[in-house]
Design a protein around this motif. Structure first.
Motif, PDB file in Angstrom:
ATOM      1  N   GLY A   1       0.793  -1.228   0.000  1.00 45.71           N
ATOM      2  CA  GLY A   1       0.000   0.000   0.000  1.00 45.71           C
ATOM      3  C   GLY A   1       0.819   1.269   0.000  1.00 45.71           C
ATOM      4  O   GLY A   1       0.315   2.335  -0.357  1.00 45.71           O
ATOM      5  N   GLU A   2       2.089   1.182   0.406  1.00 44.04           N
ATOM      6  CA  GLU A   2       2.936   2.376   0.439  1.00 44.04           C
ATOM      7  C   GLU A   2       3.699   2.569  -0.866  1.00 44.04           C
ATOM      8  O   GLU A   2       3.704   3.648  -1.445  1.00 44.04           O
ATOM      9  N   THR A   3       4.336   1.510  -1.351  1.00 44.68           N
ATOM     10  CA  THR A   3       5.134   1.632  -2.576  1.00 44.68           C
ATOM     11  C   THR A   3       4.293   1.415  -3.832  1.00 44.68           C
ATOM     12  O   THR A   3       4.728   1.748  -4.933  1.00 44.68           O
ATOM     13  N   LYS A   4       3.087   0.858  -3.663  1.00 37.38           N
ATOM     14  CA  LYS A   4       2.189   0.514  -4.779  1.00 37.38           C
ATOM     15  C   LYS A   4       2.772  -0.562  -5.687  1.00 37.38           C
ATOM     16  O   LYS A   4       2.317  -0.761  -6.796  1.00 37.38           O
ATOM     17  N   GLU A   5       3.790  -1.251  -5.201  1.00 32.05           N
ATOM     18  CA  GLU A   5       4.399  -2.327  -5.980  1.00 32.05           C
ATOM     19  C   GLU A   5       3.893  -3.675  -5.487  1.00 32.05           C
ATOM     20  O   GLU A   5       3.557  -3.842  -4.309  1.00 32.05           O
ATOM     21  N   LYS A   6       3.890  -4.629  -6.403  1.00 32.42           N
ATOM     22  CA  LYS A   6       3.459  -5.979  -6.061  1.00 32.42           C
ATOM     23  C   LYS A   6       4.543  -6.668  -5.228  1.00 32.42           C
ATOM     24  O   LYS A   6       5.726  -6.583  -5.546  1.00 32.42           O
ATOM     25  N   ILE A   7       4.145  -7.335  -4.148  1.00 33.75           N
ATOM     26  CA  ILE A   7       5.087  -8.082  -3.328  1.00 33.75           C
ATOM     27  C   ILE A   7       5.363  -9.416  -3.992  1.00 33.75           C
ATOM     28  O   ILE A   7       4.434 -10.169  -4.302  1.00 33.75           O
ATOM     29  N   SER A   8       6.624  -9.734  -4.214  1.00 36.11           N
ATOM     30  CA  SER A   8       6.982 -10.944  -4.951  1.00 36.11           C
ATOM     31  C   SER A   8       6.892 -12.186  -4.077  1.00 36.11           C
ATOM     32  O   SER A   8       6.221 -13.151  -4.438  1.00 36.11           O
ATOM     33  N   ILE A   9       7.582 -12.196  -2.953  1.00 39.14           N
ATOM     34  CA  ILE A   9       7.631 -13.378  -2.082  1.00 39.14           C
ATOM     35  C   ILE A   9       7.506 -12.946  -0.623  1.00 39.14           C
ATOM     36  O   ILE A   9       8.101 -11.943  -0.211  1.00 39.14           O
ATOM     37  N   ILE A  10       6.747 -13.706   0.135  1.00 34.42           N
ATOM     38  CA  ILE A  10       6.640 -13.499   1.582  1.00 34.42           C
ATOM     39  C   ILE A  10       7.035 -14.797   2.269  1.00 34.42           C
ATOM     40  O   ILE A  10       6.452 -15.856   2.003  1.00 34.42           O
ATOM     41  N   ASN A  11       8.049 -14.745   3.127  1.00 30.26           N
ATOM     42  CA  ASN A  11       8.456 -15.878   3.966  1.00 30.26           C
ATOM     43  C   ASN A  11       7.864 -15.632   5.356  1.00 30.26           C
ATOM     44  O   ASN A  11       8.379 -14.825   6.127  1.00 30.26           O
TER      45      ASN A  11
END
Length: 869
Positions: free
Chosen positions: A284-294
């Motif tokens: 929500g801050e960078t407006k970029e898609k998160i690639s991977i969450i560990n």
């Protein structure tokens, strides 16, 4: 599909790499497809054609009865290549074929809007999986269609806490929409040659979630797998709705995301996929898609973020609960339908991939590490420590006397060791497995470093495959002599100048095996060289006493040549020779004394060793045979030495078995060794041909080798049948040959090796293509480089013109020549020849025995058959 699409997918591969990768993929694809895909199994006569001149593939099924045409399969292959563009992603792709059963590949939840708006893309993606033998379990929703139909009837959709209130009228619409959308998807798949089976009931058993509040909404209590497994067994994709029934048969509506989660708990798939329009979780801050969450490492911090709220927070929480229940190998992908294949196979970041991963830990003492052996195993992947276990022990000992911080995940798949080196700490080791790189555990570890250290410096090779990753993490860099110094958090110019000066000084010095002169960070899993520093030949020896030799398994060509050499040796003599087939016969071509073949058993060997009857044991046995004899000799703890002519001990640390290639290994190591691994014939010639260029290599060297048929041994086969070989050349073991592994291991670079058998009896011809840094060598420089490198070696002859195999047969060395630099000055071709039975086996064995027993290195090797300068 336009050719440009294929070419764009190959941007990160050079032409040779791309051709090699895609060729292997096509072969793997066909093998797996015909094995796993029931629809393709019906086609018995499959033929594959791969055209190298252009990126084009075709596959023809001669007796197809299933509707899968050549154009269907060609499109499938092109889809695959379009989505897989690097070697690492190819490995990820192949991993899925070999690690799971079909029903454990993926559960895919499809939103109703996907069927309405992207049916063609969805069907195409699912058809792709089907045609390569993978059977995802597909479950779809129908929310938008239900709302549209309710509104057309003048009924306002009603929700409580985000859950649709489903009265009888609404349930009628829900059921109708589910059946329509299910049939729509099944029909679209069948039009693409995919067998699909609609499963609209009988899978989910549920109780009322809250009958008063939500009415006909279910809470799943059981999943029945029978219909799904039967569908897959029959070769059809199972297409499910999220309708459930009570034990008495009342139909209930269930949220499709919840139903997909329950399916995953039962089938434990590698992937749980949620298809949505956004294609992932958006920061929500960078407006970029998160690639991977560990999750194990990032969950708590992620849930604290201000932008993680409402539906996003609930979704992440539900996914964590699901993955906590499933094996660690499982993961969740939230993606757009357009990126389904790419995310399933490559972890490319097209969507959001969520996995449990492992929580990171911080250690400042070796005493805090629970399993020190696991740490040692990880350190073996570092190129500066891989040569011997002794190097690793030395390195760990050095940590005891220094201030360091070790950050790693729980299984030590990724470790970072930071040493206190003054103003700017040094990242001394950063080692990640392939899995850690793929799943971005490397990013987690580096993020932990940035939290722990306000500034940091590290060094890596300019040709490191992850060099772009290093640049993305640094704030400054400096290149010298093929090494790159990186740093972050250093803004003072004087400090920058100081670390650059130290780095420049270090890169001008030689690198010690334990990495003390440089950080050795980001080891690639292969040592710079497996062998030690080269040393001068030992022309004269100090030992003049007799040496007693026992040969175990001496009936082959190598054994016969070694017997002949020992017969002419001034000090060595044979006192035992063992062969089951020749037991009781007299040893031929040996004149020093009469020797009768024995059939020595393990107990016989142990007895001879205990009686000190043998000075040197020669294991002339096939691969994987000599272990019991070696163990018997070692159990007595006698004074004898062992040399193994098989490949059994060519890959163990030098402290256990010295690698007996005197021209490239430290002769002092061989001289002091009690156990010696004699190199292979192809491997000897190839290493001698490549070794002078090691520091210039930038890509994958390729060795094209042709051996006389004596290399195929004495056991009858087409490869040693002169009639079959007449006017013929036989390629064999075109990948993963044991000598390919041996050359790569000891040169310290990956090497491709392509062996063949020719129609002559004795001798090997090698043509070696080596990619080098452009402009680093000139044509005149190359030949001189080789002459200087081997100037003191009596068994290596460097010549300007191309060596011929007919000139090497019966001689005791290696000829290297025919040096050619291509027009763009980024590839060198070298030719080499070697007698596979002599310097490739028996002569080298004698050379090693001479060194180990203290004789002159070339004792017993006929002077008139040593190649001269």
């Amino acid at each position: 599909m336009p050719p440009t699409c294929l070419l764009s997918s190959a941007k990160r591969l050079n032409c040779a790499q791309f051709q090699k990768t895609t060729s292997a993929l096509v072969r793997s694809l066909v093998t797996v497809t015909t094995r796993n895909c029931p629809s393709v199994k019906q086609s018995q006569n499959a033929e594959v054609h791969f055209t190298r001149k252009k990126v084009g593939y075709s596959k023809r099924y001669m007796s197809s009865t299933n509707g899968v045409t050549s154009s269907d399969t060609r499109a499938t292959v092109i889809q695959l290549l379009n989505n897989i563009s690097t070697k690492r992603e190819v490995e990820q792709y192949l991993k899925y074929f070999t690690s799971v059963s079909q029903q454990q590949f993926a559960v895919i939840k499809v939103g109703g809007a996907i069927i309405s708006d992207n049916l063609k893309e969805l069907a195409s993606s699912l058809a792709f999986l089907y045609h390569v033998g993978l059977y995802p379990i597909v479950l779809h929703g129908t929310g938008p269609q239900v709302n549209e139909k309710l509104e057309s009837k003048g009924i306002e959709p009603d929700y409580i806490d985000g859950i649709r209130i489903t009265d009888e009228a609404t349930m009628s619409v829900v059921r109708e929409c589910f059946l329509e959308q299910n049939l729509k998807l099944v029909t679209a798949l069948e039009q693409l040659g995919v067998r699909a089976r609609p499963i609209t009931s009988g899978v989910f058993t549920a109780n009322y979630l809250d009958k008063t509040k939500y009415k006909l909404v279910g809470d799943i209590t059981n999943v029945t797998k029978d219909a799904i497994e039967a569908s897959i067994k029959a070769g059809a994709l199972p297409i499910l709705t999220s309708l459930a029934e009570t034990p008495s048969g009342q139909m209930l509506n269930v949220n499709a995301d919840v139903a997909a989660g329950e399916l995953a708990r039962v089938f434990e798939p590698l992937k749980i996929v949620y298809l949505n329009e956004k294609g992932g979780i958006i920061n929500g801050e960078t407006k970029e898609k998160i690639s991977i969450i560990n999750l194990d490492e990032e969950y708590n911090e992620l849930m604290k973020q201000s932008w993680v709220k409402y539906g996003t927070k609930l979704k992440i929480k539900e996914i964590k609960e699901l993955l906590d229940f499933l094996p660690r190998s499982s993961s969740v992908a939230i993606i757009n339908v357009h990126d389904l294949q790419k995310e399933l196979f490559t972890n490319s970041g097209a969507g959001t991939m969520i996995r449990r991963g492992y929580k990171l830990s911080k250690k400042t003492s070796l005493d805090e590490i629970e399993n020190i052996q696991t740490l040692k195993d990880t350190l073996k992947k570092d190129k500066y420590l891989a040569a011997t276990s002794e190097n690793i022990d030395i390195y760990l000992e050095s940590l005891k006397d220094s201030k360091f911080t070790l950050i790693s995940d729980e299984p030590l798949e990724a470790i970072a060791i930071v040493k206190d080196s003054g103003i700017v700490p040094t990242l001394d080791k950063f080692i990640c497995s392939k899995s850690a790189w793929l799943n971005k555990v490397s990013d987690n570890v580096f993020n932990a470093l940035t939290r722990e250290f306000s500034c940091l410096q590290w060094v890596t090779d300019e040709h490191d495959p992850n060099v772009s990753w290093h640049f993305s993490k640094c704030q400054g860099s400096y290149l010298k002599n093929g090494k790159i110094l990186f740093w972050y958090g250093v803004s003072d110019l004087n400090t920058v100048s100081e670390i650059i000066a130290k780095f420049s000084s270090a890169t001008s010095q030689s690198v010690s095996p334990n990495g003390t002169n440089t950080s050795g960070v980001f080891g690639k899993g292969r040592s710079t060289r497996f062998y030690s520093t080269r040393t001068e030949p030992k022309i004269n020896g100090t030992n003049k006493s007799k040496g007693r030799v026992a040969l175990i398994g001496a009936r082959g060509y190598t054994g016969k040549n070694l017997i002949s050499l020992i017969d002419n040796h001034p000090y060595l003599e044979i006192n035992h020779v063992s062969s089951r087939e020749l037991e009781g016969q007299k040893l031929k071509d040996y004149s020093k004394t009469d020797i009768i073949y024995e059939n020595l058993q393990v107990e016989d060997v142990k007895k001879l060793e205990s009686e000190n009857d043998v000075d040197f044991w020669v294991m002339a046995l096939p691969n994987n045979i000599c272990k019991p004899f070696v163990e018997a000799i070692q159990s007595v703890n006698g004074k004898s030495r062992i040399i193994d002519l098989s490949a059994d001990h060519r890959f163990v640390p030098q402290t256990e078995w010295a690698y007996g290639l005197p021209e490239l290994n430290d002769r002092n190591v061989i001289s002091s060794a009690k156990r010696i691994a004699n190199p292979g014939c192809y491997a000897t010639g190839s290493q001698i041909a490549i070794a002078p260029l090691t520091e210039f290599i930038t890509g994958l060297p390729t060795v094209f080798g042709v051996s006389g048929y004596s290399g195929a041994g004495t056991k009858p086969s087409p490869k040693n049948d002169p009639k079959f070989l007449n006017n013929n050349l036989i390629p064999y073991s075109l990948t993963n040959h044991i000598h390919e592994k041996e050359i790569s291991t000891h040169i310290g670079k990956e090497v491709a090796f392509i062996p063949h058998v020719g129609q002559w009896f004795q001798g090997i011809s090698l043509t070696v293509s080596v990619p080098i840094k452009q402009g680093s060598l000139t044509a005149s420089h190359i030949a001189q480089l080789y002459k200087d490198f081997y100037k003191n070696e009596r068994l290596v002859h460097v010549k300007e013109d191309i060596p011929l195999v007919r000139d090497i047969a019966g001689t005791h060395g290696v000829m290297v020549g025919g040096f050619k630099l291509n027009d763009t000055q980024d590839r060198v071709v070298i030719c080499a020849t070697i007698d596979n039975l002599l310097k490739g086996a028996a002569t080298q064995c004698l050379q090693n025995m001479n060194l180990a027993l203290g004789y002159g290195e070339y004792e017993g090797i006929p002077v008139n058959k040593i190649l001269t300068k």
